[in-house]
Design an enzyme around this catalytic site. Sequence first.
Site, PDB file in Angstrom:
ATOM      1  N   ASP A   1       0.813  -1.215   0.000  1.00  0.00           N
ATOM      2  CA  ASP A   1       0.000   0.000   0.000  1.00  0.00           C
ATOM      3  C   ASP A   1       0.850   1.271   0.000  1.00  0.00           C
ATOM      4  O   ASP A   1       2.078   1.219   0.173  1.00  0.00           O
ATOM      5  CB  ASP A   1      -0.933  -0.002   1.228  1.00  0.00           C
ATOM      6  CG  ASP A   1      -0.205  -0.389   2.523  1.00  0.00           C
ATOM      7  OD1 ASP A   1       1.032  -0.328   2.554  1.00  0.00           O
ATOM      8  OD2 ASP A   1      -0.884  -0.748   3.496  1.00  0.00           O
TER       9      ASP A   1
ATOM     10  N   ASN B   1      -7.500  -2.921  14.447  1.00  0.00           N
ATOM     11  CA  ASN B   1      -8.893  -3.165  14.037  1.00  0.00           C
ATOM     12  C   ASN B   1      -8.993  -4.299  13.016  1.00  0.00           C
ATOM     13  O   ASN B   1     -10.019  -4.488  12.380  1.00  0.00           O
ATOM     14  CB  ASN B   1      -9.536  -1.884  13.480  1.00  0.00           C
ATOM     15  CG  ASN B   1      -8.839  -1.391  12.214  1.00  0.00           C
ATOM     16  OD1 ASN B   1      -7.868  -1.987  11.745  1.00  0.00           O
ATOM     17  ND2 ASN B   1      -9.324  -0.298  11.653  1.00  0.00           N
TER      18      ASN B   1
ATOM     19  N   HIS C   1      -7.129  -4.576  10.239  1.00  0.00           N
ATOM     20  CA  HIS C   1      -6.834  -4.265   8.835  1.00  0.00           C
ATOM     21  C   HIS C   1      -5.544  -4.945   8.384  1.00  0.00           C
ATOM     22  O   HIS C   1      -4.622  -5.157   9.165  1.00  0.00           O
ATOM     23  CB  HIS C   1      -6.836  -2.752   8.558  1.00  0.00           C
ATOM     24  CG  HIS C   1      -5.679  -1.965   9.052  1.00  0.00           C
ATOM     25  ND1 HIS C   1      -5.769  -1.033  10.063  1.00  0.00           N
ATOM     26  CD2 HIS C   1      -4.389  -1.915   8.650  1.00  0.00           C
ATOM     27  CE1 HIS C   1      -4.592  -0.463  10.259  1.00  0.00           C
ATOM     28  NE2 HIS C   1      -3.739  -0.983   9.408  1.00  0.00           N
TER      29      HIS C   1
ATOM     30  N   GLU D   1      -9.569  -1.668   5.430  1.00  0.00           N
ATOM     31  CA  GLU D   1     -10.229  -1.398   6.700  1.00  0.00           C
ATOM     32  C   GLU D   1     -11.448  -2.307   6.883  1.00  0.00           C
ATOM     33  O   GLU D   1     -11.934  -2.899   5.914  1.00  0.00           O
ATOM     34  CB  GLU D   1     -10.672   0.067   6.739  1.00  0.00           C
ATOM     35  CG  GLU D   1      -9.523   1.080   6.640  1.00  0.00           C
ATOM     36  CD  GLU D   1      -8.682   1.174   7.919  1.00  0.00           C
ATOM     37  OE1 GLU D   1      -8.772   0.280   8.784  1.00  0.00           O
ATOM     38  OE2 GLU D   1      -7.930   2.160   8.034  1.00  0.00           O
TER      39      GLU D   1
HETATM   40  C1  GLP Z   1      -0.323   0.299   8.576  1.00  0.00           C
HETATM   41  C2  GLP Z   1       0.025  -0.526   7.346  1.00  0.00           C
HETATM   42  C3  GLP Z   1      -0.216  -1.997   7.578  1.00  0.00           C
HETATM   43  C4  GLP Z   1       0.394  -2.406   8.901  1.00  0.00           C
HETATM   44  C5  GLP Z   1      -0.326  -1.694  10.019  1.00  0.00           C
HETATM   45  C6  GLP Z   1       0.207  -2.058  11.397  1.00  0.00           C
HETATM   46  O1  GLP Z   1      -1.590   0.810   8.565  1.00  0.00           O
HETATM   47  N1  GLP Z   1      -0.679  -0.100   6.187  1.00  0.00           N
HETATM   48  O2  GLP Z   1       0.323  -2.741   6.496  1.00  0.00           O
HETATM   49  O3  GLP Z   1       0.286  -3.799   9.068  1.00  0.00           O
HETATM   50  O4  GLP Z   1      -0.162  -0.306   9.831  1.00  0.00           O
HETATM   51  O5  GLP Z   1       1.279  -1.255  11.697  1.00  0.00           O
HETATM   52  P1  GLP Z   1       2.338  -1.537  12.864  1.00  0.00           P
HETATM   53  O6  GLP Z   1       3.178  -2.645  12.363  1.00  0.00           O
HETATM   54  O7  GLP Z   1       3.102  -0.250  12.986  1.00  0.00           O
HETATM   55  O8  GLP Z   1       1.548  -1.876  14.060  1.00  0.00           O
END
Ligand code: GLP
Length: 245
Positions: A67, A136, A138, A143
Site C-alpha cells: 500500500d 482493528n 486491517h 479497513e
Molecule cells: C499500517 C500498514 C499496515 C500495517 C499496520 C500495522 O496501517 N498499512 O500494512 O500492518 O499499519 O502497523 P504496525 O506494524 O506499525 O503496528
Amino acid sequence: MNVIEVKDYQEMSKRAAAYILEKVRHSKKLNLGLATGGTPIGTYQNLIEDHNENHTSYKDVTTFNLDEYAGISGDDPNSYRYFMNHQLFNHIDIDKSNTYIPQGDACDLKKECTDYEKLVSDHGGVDLQILGIGSNGHIGFNEPGTSFESNTHIVELAQSTREANARYFSSFEDVPKKAVTMGIATIMKSREILLLISGENKKEALSQFLHNEVTESFPASILRNHPNVTIIADKAALANEKVYI
Ligand code: GLP
C-alpha cells in the site's frame, strides 16, 4: 495455519528474516510481498545484517508493497516508498526498478489501482507476502467492511488507523485521509503468507483473528481460509492464547 510463538519482538524479527532468507536463497526468482509499519522494521534490519555479513543477493527478487498513502510523492519522508528505500532497499543489492509500490501521487489514482493489480498478476503473482495487522484487523490498508472480493483500490482510512499512524507524522492532521492498497482478493492470491504480530497492543486483534468468525468486519479473518499461512507472534501478542498454543 502454523503459529510460531517467540519470546519478543527481536526474536520475531530474527525468525521472520530467516524465513524470508530461506526463500531468497533457494528460489531462482522470487516475488516478495512487503509491508510497512513498525512490525517489519526489525525483520528488515536482520535482512540488511545478513546481506552485509553473508552477501545474500536480491538480484533475482522482485518486491510488491501492499500500500501507499494517497497524495504524497515517493520523496516525501512519510511515504511508504521512502520508508522502504530507507528501511531496506538502499541497504541491499536489489535493483530498485524491481521494487514496486503503488504511486500515491499518480494523477489518476483509479488507473494506478488497475495498473498495480495488473502489474502484480503480469509478474505471476506474489510468492510470499509479509503482513502486519492493524488493531482493528486491517491488512494492508483494507479497513473493516472491505469486500473480500476487492482488488487494488483507493481507501478512506479509518480514524483509528490515522491515529495509530500519526506517530510517524508531525501532527495528526498531516496523516493522509486516503490510501491505495492491494485488495483482500489480491492478498489472498499470494501463494504463501507470513503474518507478523508483536506487542500487547495486538493481543485483542490476535484473539479475534484466531477465534472469531471469518467476517468482512475483521479483514484479517479471511486469512484463515488461506491454505498457506504462517504466523510468528511474540508472547505479548499471544498473552490471551495459552489454550490455543
Ligand atoms: C499500517 C500498514 C499496515 C500495517 C499496520 C500495522 O496501517 N498499512 O500494512 O500492518 O499499519 O502497523 P504496525 O506494524 O506499525 O503496528
